[in-house]
Scaffold this motif. Structure first.
Motif, PDB file in Angstrom:
ATOM      1  N   VAL A 172       0.820  -1.205   0.000  1.00  0.00           N
ATOM      2  CA  VAL A 172       0.000   0.000   0.000  1.00  0.00           C
ATOM      3  C   VAL A 172       0.858   1.261   0.000  1.00  0.00           C
ATOM      4  N   GLU A 173       2.157   1.084   0.096  1.00  0.00           N
ATOM      5  CA  GLU A 173       3.068   2.246   0.019  1.00  0.00           C
ATOM      6  C   GLU A 173       4.418   1.748  -0.484  1.00  0.00           C
ATOM      7  N   ASN A 174       5.312   2.675  -0.846  1.00  0.00           N
ATOM      8  CA  ASN A 174       6.664   2.289  -1.250  1.00  0.00           C
ATOM      9  C   ASN A 174       7.440   1.838  -0.013  1.00  0.00           C
ATOM     10  N   ILE A 175       8.236   0.781  -0.178  1.00  0.00           N
ATOM     11  CA  ILE A 175       9.044   0.289   0.957  1.00  0.00           C
ATOM     12  C   ILE A 175      10.474   0.094   0.465  1.00  0.00           C
ATOM     13  N   PRO A 176      11.455   0.688   1.168  1.00  0.00           N
ATOM     14  CA  PRO A 176      12.847   0.578   0.723  1.00  0.00           C
ATOM     15  C   PRO A 176      13.436  -0.810   0.970  1.00  0.00           C
ATOM     16  N   MET A 177      14.512  -1.098   0.301  1.00  0.00           N
ATOM     17  CA  MET A 177      15.225  -2.356   0.491  1.00  0.00           C
ATOM     18  C   MET A 177      15.588  -2.549   1.958  1.00  0.00           C
ATOM     19  N   GLY A 178      15.427  -3.766   2.424  1.00  0.00           N
ATOM     20  CA  GLY A 178      15.830  -4.077   3.796  1.00  0.00           C
ATOM     21  C   GLY A 178      14.718  -3.837   4.797  1.00  0.00           C
ATOM     22  N   HIS A 179      13.658  -3.198   4.350  1.00  0.00           N
ATOM     23  CA  HIS A 179      12.578  -2.865   5.275  1.00  0.00           C
ATOM     24  C   HIS A 179      11.459  -3.905   5.222  1.00  0.00           C
ATOM     25  N   LYS A 180      10.582  -3.806   6.218  1.00  0.00           N
ATOM     26  CA  LYS A 180       9.573  -4.843   6.445  1.00  0.00           C
ATOM     27  C   LYS A 180       8.214  -4.456   5.855  1.00  0.00           C
ATOM     28  N   VAL A 181       7.576  -5.468   5.270  1.00  0.00           N
ATOM     29  CA  VAL A 181       6.198  -5.293   4.815  1.00  0.00           C
ATOM     30  C   VAL A 181       5.296  -6.177   5.679  1.00  0.00           C
ATOM     31  N   ALA A 182       4.151  -5.638   6.076  1.00  0.00           N
ATOM     32  CA  ALA A 182       3.191  -6.415   6.865  1.00  0.00           C
ATOM     33  C   ALA A 182       2.493  -7.412   5.956  1.00  0.00           C
ATOM     34  N   LEU A 183       2.490  -8.704   6.330  1.00  0.00           N
ATOM     35  CA  LEU A 183       1.871  -9.749   5.511  1.00  0.00           C
ATOM     36  C   LEU A 183       0.423  -9.961   5.899  1.00  0.00           C
ATOM     37  N   GLN A 184      -0.006  -9.334   6.964  1.00  0.00           N
ATOM     38  CA  GLN A 184      -1.412  -9.361   7.357  1.00  0.00           C
ATOM     39  C   GLN A 184      -1.696  -8.064   8.084  1.00  0.00           C
ATOM     40  N   THR A 185      -2.960  -7.718   8.210  1.00  0.00           N
ATOM     41  CA  THR A 185      -3.304  -6.496   8.939  1.00  0.00           C
ATOM     42  C   THR A 185      -3.089  -6.749  10.428  1.00  0.00           C
ATOM     43  N   LEU A 186      -2.396  -5.810  11.072  1.00  0.00           N
ATOM     44  CA  LEU A 186      -2.106  -5.929  12.497  1.00  0.00           C
ATOM     45  C   LEU A 186      -2.896  -4.863  13.244  1.00  0.00           C
ATOM     46  N   GLU A 187      -3.557  -5.295  14.349  1.00  0.00           N
ATOM     47  CA  GLU A 187      -4.258  -4.321  15.188  1.00  0.00           C
ATOM     48  C   GLU A 187      -3.313  -3.835  16.284  1.00  0.00           C
ATOM     49  N   THR A 188      -3.671  -2.687  16.871  1.00  0.00           N
ATOM     50  CA  THR A 188      -2.854  -2.146  17.970  1.00  0.00           C
ATOM     51  C   THR A 188      -2.611  -3.229  19.024  1.00  0.00           C
ATOM     52  N   GLY A 189      -1.347  -3.416  19.393  1.00  0.00           N
ATOM     53  CA  GLY A 189      -1.007  -4.413  20.419  1.00  0.00           C
ATOM     54  C   GLY A 189      -0.671  -5.777  19.849  1.00  0.00           C
ATOM     55  N   ASP A 190      -0.934  -6.021  18.576  1.00  0.00           N
ATOM     56  CA  ASP A 190      -0.598  -7.317  17.972  1.00  0.00           C
ATOM     57  C   ASP A 190       0.915  -7.520  17.917  1.00  0.00           C
ATOM     58  N   GLU A 191       1.290  -8.792  18.038  1.00  0.00           N
ATOM     59  CA  GLU A 191       2.706  -9.147  17.914  1.00  0.00           C
ATOM     60  C   GLU A 191       3.178  -8.937  16.478  1.00  0.00           C
ATOM     61  N   VAL A 192       4.400  -8.401  16.353  1.00  0.00           N
ATOM     62  CA  VAL A 192       5.064  -8.353  15.046  1.00  0.00           C
ATOM     63  C   VAL A 192       6.163  -9.408  15.110  1.00  0.00           C
ATOM     64  N   ARG A 193       6.112 -10.394  14.178  1.00  0.00           N
ATOM     65  CA  ARG A 193       7.039 -11.523  14.290  1.00  0.00           C
ATOM     66  C   ARG A 193       7.987 -11.610  13.094  1.00  0.00           C
ATOM     67  N   ARG A 194       9.306 -11.693  13.434  1.00  0.00           N
ATOM     68  CA  ARG A 194      10.320 -11.980  12.432  1.00  0.00           C
ATOM     69  C   ARG A 194      11.251 -13.019  13.054  1.00  0.00           C
ATOM     70  N   TYR A 195      11.896 -13.841  12.267  1.00  0.00           N
ATOM     71  CA  TYR A 195      12.715 -14.956  12.780  1.00  0.00           C
ATOM     72  C   TYR A 195      11.878 -15.836  13.718  1.00  0.00           C
ATOM     73  N   GLY A 196      10.555 -15.843  13.564  1.00  0.00           N
ATOM     74  CA  GLY A 196       9.706 -16.621  14.462  1.00  0.00           C
ATOM     75  C   GLY A 196       9.627 -16.049  15.866  1.00  0.00           C
ATOM     76  N   GLN A 197      10.154 -14.842  16.061  1.00  0.00           N
ATOM     77  CA  GLN A 197      10.202 -14.217  17.390  1.00  0.00           C
ATOM     78  C   GLN A 197       9.451 -12.889  17.354  1.00  0.00           C
ATOM     79  N   VAL A 198       8.979 -12.473  18.516  1.00  0.00           N
ATOM     80  CA  VAL A 198       8.302 -11.181  18.606  1.00  0.00           C
ATOM     81  C   VAL A 198       9.354 -10.065  18.597  1.00  0.00           C
ATOM     82  N   ILE A 199       9.283  -9.200  17.612  1.00  0.00           N
ATOM     83  CA  ILE A 199      10.244  -8.090  17.569  1.00  0.00           C
ATOM     84  C   ILE A 199       9.580  -6.775  17.979  1.00  0.00           C
ATOM     85  N   GLY A 200       8.272  -6.829  18.305  1.00  0.00           N
ATOM     86  CA  GLY A 200       7.608  -5.607  18.730  1.00  0.00           C
ATOM     87  C   GLY A 200       6.107  -5.801  18.688  1.00  0.00           C
ATOM     88  N   TYR A 201       5.392  -4.754  19.074  1.00  0.00           N
ATOM     89  CA  TYR A 201       3.935  -4.780  19.061  1.00  0.00           C
ATOM     90  C   TYR A 201       3.443  -3.575  18.267  1.00  0.00           C
TER      91      TYR A 201
END
Ligand SMILES: [Ca+2]
Ligand SMILES: [Ca+2]
Ligand SMILES: [Ca+2]
Ligand SMILES: [Ca+2]
Ligand SMILES: [Ca+2]
Lengths: 528, 528
Positions: free
Chosen positions: A50-79
């Motif tokens: 839905v927007e331009n994203i630079p190399m190396g940056h993250k794209v959301a693969l699903q819609t996340l609500e406030t407080g949802d886990e953000v997961r990379r490497y199978g680990q929570v990297i933030g909310y």
């Protein structure tokens, strides 16, 4: 890293939709296309940017609500701190930083499988036959370079040791052709410091142990002033018989040029011995490889670090020593490392080093979140959790056989954790003290990092950097990101490069260019 | 120092009984005979030495009982920890360390006489006519050298800036004959540091202010990497229009040699401007002299420091700027300094800096007693109180017009206190940031201290050192100890030497030999 899913589907708007998802249950993926991805690109089948994203940056693969886990490497990297629509750019602006794992909650349970010390018979062919040509020392350690080191006990002598270093290089080295170089270890310690403060042991043992780095062949030569707080005698190796100390305040020196003559004379006795060193065939078990990353980007954890980790595993399997470091970059992955400790004692040492550093930062009114740089963020690493999860990949998968404190020497073969700041030269300096004879340094943004005491193999995490810095990067792990090569393939390539560099048959970029940084002593104690 | 009583009576055992007593009610005196005094020597008429005492050390002029005050400079420097017989050696083994003056107990009462700013008509002849040939800058400051400074925002660029410094010296400087030298300001800061910790402001403003040192003519040139925490933009002078920043990560640079070309090109634009600087006649009011001592002995407080203090008074009288520093060496003399503050605000700032440093040391589990070195003690300074009382003598007698915190610039003419650690290069670095264009460094034990950004006049406190280090010491204040010259006479001599060095007509020892130490950034914050 078997779970990397690479999608090279081209988006309808013409952008090449290349993203990397590390783990099946991740809800973000990393844009791998060098030019970034445009709004409207489709990635992993169903995600439309839905927007331009630079190399190396993250794209959301699903819609996340406030407080949802953000997961990379199978680990929570933030909310998520607000609703993040599927296809949006996920970055430090819309995710929060999780608390670091609570040390007391991490329990050490089962010991891992026995140490990688597979018998040499069962080793894969490429590993069984591997060897390099190194300088074997009396204490059994092996050098990869043949260097005259001038240790200093105090900062004020540096003007003179710089002068001497140049003079030796010009006048004496041509007479001792087997000696590669001369290096004065100048530092900011020795006087004007609180020598009895608890933190003082760190810089003192660092200086002492660096003088015993395998590349210096046991020829320890110390230049002191005479009135400094750090007594040069404290820097001598234990049970030593051949070291020498020279004090500039020695009353036998009438003026500067007599000091110079005195030092030159002392240098010659050491050069004569160093000149007799000859390379002999050594096994991979004689390697002591320090792994470090600096100027990391989001690819570091996908390419450079896991490739280095694979090479680390090979070296450990063959009986060698590897260590990784950078406390603030393992702190948030500590729950993944404690279970890899060899036994409960090592597990506890690992946690103790984290606790020590937590407290050190707390005293300075900071915490591990101070680690990430604008460059990290620009490169796609949103916070220290994401950075740490990528950083520890360079440790490979071996069990951790020991943990040493800042400035201490490693004594066990296998994978060690050497506790250090992540700050590049403070880390490299402590890794020299720990005894490394080979340095692998992984970078994504690019740093001209170079040391003259050990060879530094600079690994780039992306080909864009490797292409631009063609004469500063030694090894490009970038092809992994595009699926052109596997981590295993590149890990083997790096392993072979390590052997060539250790043998002196291949020169690293900073040695070719003569680009060397000063060491930086980690001094947790105050100045006076 | 009018109270110095010198007794050259020869002892019956043949030793020349030379001692120095500073104040009439002192109960110790300092052995001044270079070979020390033998048991049986008689000093000051009635004191017979009961043991051998080395040069610089203290003899008891009366028998002291346990708990008795030991007085030097008319001040209590300790308490006897056992009976000390008249004629005994008084040292750290038999006296205890007093508590430092309690800051809250020091009240600021009467303002001192108006600032030394005597009108030029009333100045003594030698002062009225005094001038030097300096480089006047657009901002009104005056340089004593003409140097191209390369500022760096981060430690990793140092390998490249070292390379560049050599290349500029070899290839460009010959084309710009009015430029004295090129200096890369490498340091250990910029990344891997807690940039938001409260202590971070110190190194940041230090780097920024050093770039504006008068010797660099306002030509600020910054080399950064690109991804560091310390943004190079933060280092630019305020309201700046001619500075330049170069990032090694700039995508226009394909490889190392293009970076080198980029920097060389930038250097030329600055060299062209610097080359146009011409020395013009400047008044003493344009001097900004930083006073420091290092490797002190018991003579420092009797010769080198008061001689420098006398010269400081002359410069202040003529409208110039002088500062002294080294918090841990003024802490125990703070009750003597607060009454010299210009007004209550300055008095409070002075106490605030002491309190800040007390707390800084406390955090590191140390205190100001960590300052003294084995060399100080070997040289006769028993503890930090005795050292501090001698150290502050270099401030002369002028009122203190302002106090600046570590890394800040001095803005008022007259005598300033610039808060710094006593640690030599940390102090010198902060004094460069404060804006000094001339450095006076007093030593008793001897240190090869040298900086390439400002001339360093090295003053020895004793002739033994000056004779031995004939090519490293610029000015011998030793004759004062033997009554051969007065403090006033030598103070004038030092003053004239300062003018000659400031004019470039006399070179200091370290400039002749090319002996330069690296700067050391004071970073009270943690590494990450
Ligand atoms: Ca790192
Ligand atoms: Ca690092
Ligand atoms: Ca250097
Ligand atoms: Ca001092
Ligand atoms: Ca000092």
């Amino acid at each position: 890293m078997k779970n990397i899913i690479i999608d090279t589907q081209t988006s309808p708007m013409g952008a090449r939709g290349l993203v990397i998802k590390t783990s099946p249950n991740d809800n973000v993926a990393i844009v791998a296309t060098p030019s970034g991805l445009k709004r409207g690109s489709i990635v992993l089948g169903t995600t439309v940017l839905v927007e331009n994203i630079p190399m190396g940056h993250k794209v959301a693969l699903q819609t996340l609500e406030t407080g949802d886990e953000v997961r990379r490497y199978g680990q929570v990297i933030g909310y998520a701190t607000r609703t993040i629509e599927k296809g949006s750019w996920v970055n430090e602006g819309n995710i929060s930083l999780p608390e670091p794992p609570k040390l007391e909650d991490i329990k050490y349970v089962t010991p891992p499988a026995p140490n990688g010390g597979v018998s040499s018979l069962s080793l894969p062919v490429g590993l069984k036959e591997a060897s390099f040509m190194g300088y074997r020392n009396a204490d059994g350690s092996v050098g990869t370079k043949n260097v005259l080191a001038i240790t200093t006990s105090v900062q004020c002598v540096a003007g003179i040791t710089n002068f001497i270093e140049n003079k030796i290089r010009k006048e004496l080295l041509p007479l001792y052709p087997n000696v590669d170089d001369v290096v004065a270890f100048n530092h900011s310690y020795g006087c004007g410091i609180a020598i009895d403060a608890p933190g003082a042991i760190v810089p003192i043992r660092t200086i002492k142990n660096i003088a015993q780095n395998p590349n210096f062949g046991g020829e320890v030569m110390i230049i002191g002033l005479g009135c400094e707080k750090l007594r040069p005698e404290r820097l001598l190796p234990d049970n030593d018989n051949q070291s020498s100390i020279l004090y500039l305040q020695d009353e036998r020196f009438e003026g500067f040029y007599e000091m110079v003559d005195g030092i030159m004379e002392m240098a010659e006795t050491h050069l004569q011995k160093l000149n007799q060193r000859q390379r002999t065939q050594c096994s991979v078990a004689d390697l002591v490889v320090g792994m470090q990353c600096g100027g990391s980007d989001a690819f570091s954890g996908l390419t450079g670090n896991p490739v280095s980790g694979f090479a680390a595993d090979l070296i450990v399997k063959a009986g060698g020593t590897v260590f990784f470091s950078e406390v603030t970059e393992v702190r948030d992955a500590i729950h993944l490392l404690v279970p890899r400790a060899m036994d409960a004692t090592v597990a506890q040492k690992l946690k103790d080093e984290m606790a020590w550093y937590d407290n050190y930062l707390y005293q300075g009114q900071a915490d591990r979140s101070a680690n990430t740089t604008p460059g990290n963020k620009g490169g796609g690493l949103s916070n220290i959790v994401e950075k740490a999860l990528g950083s520890v990949a360079k440790s490979g998968t071996s069990p951790i056989v020991d943990v040493v404190s800042p400035g201490e020497k490693v004594s066990k073969k296998g994978l060690n954790f050497v506790a250090t700041p992540a700050s590049d030269f403070a880390c490299g300096t402590l890794q020299l003290a720990a005894g490394m004879n080979m340095h692998v340094f992984i970078t994504g943004r690019g740093t001209p990092y170079g040391l003259n005491m050990v060879p530094v193999i600079k690994v780039s995490s992306n080909s864009k950097l490797a292409n631009r810095w063609h004469d500063l990067i030694d090894f490009d792990a970038g092809p992994v990101a595009f699926g052109e090569k596997t981590i295993e393939e590149m890990g083997w390539e790096l392993f072979h490069l390590i052997l060539e560099v250790a043998s002196g048959t291949k020169k690293v970029a900073t040695d070719k260019l003569g680009l060397y940084n000063d060491l930086v002593l980690f001094n947790p104690g105050p100045l006076t």
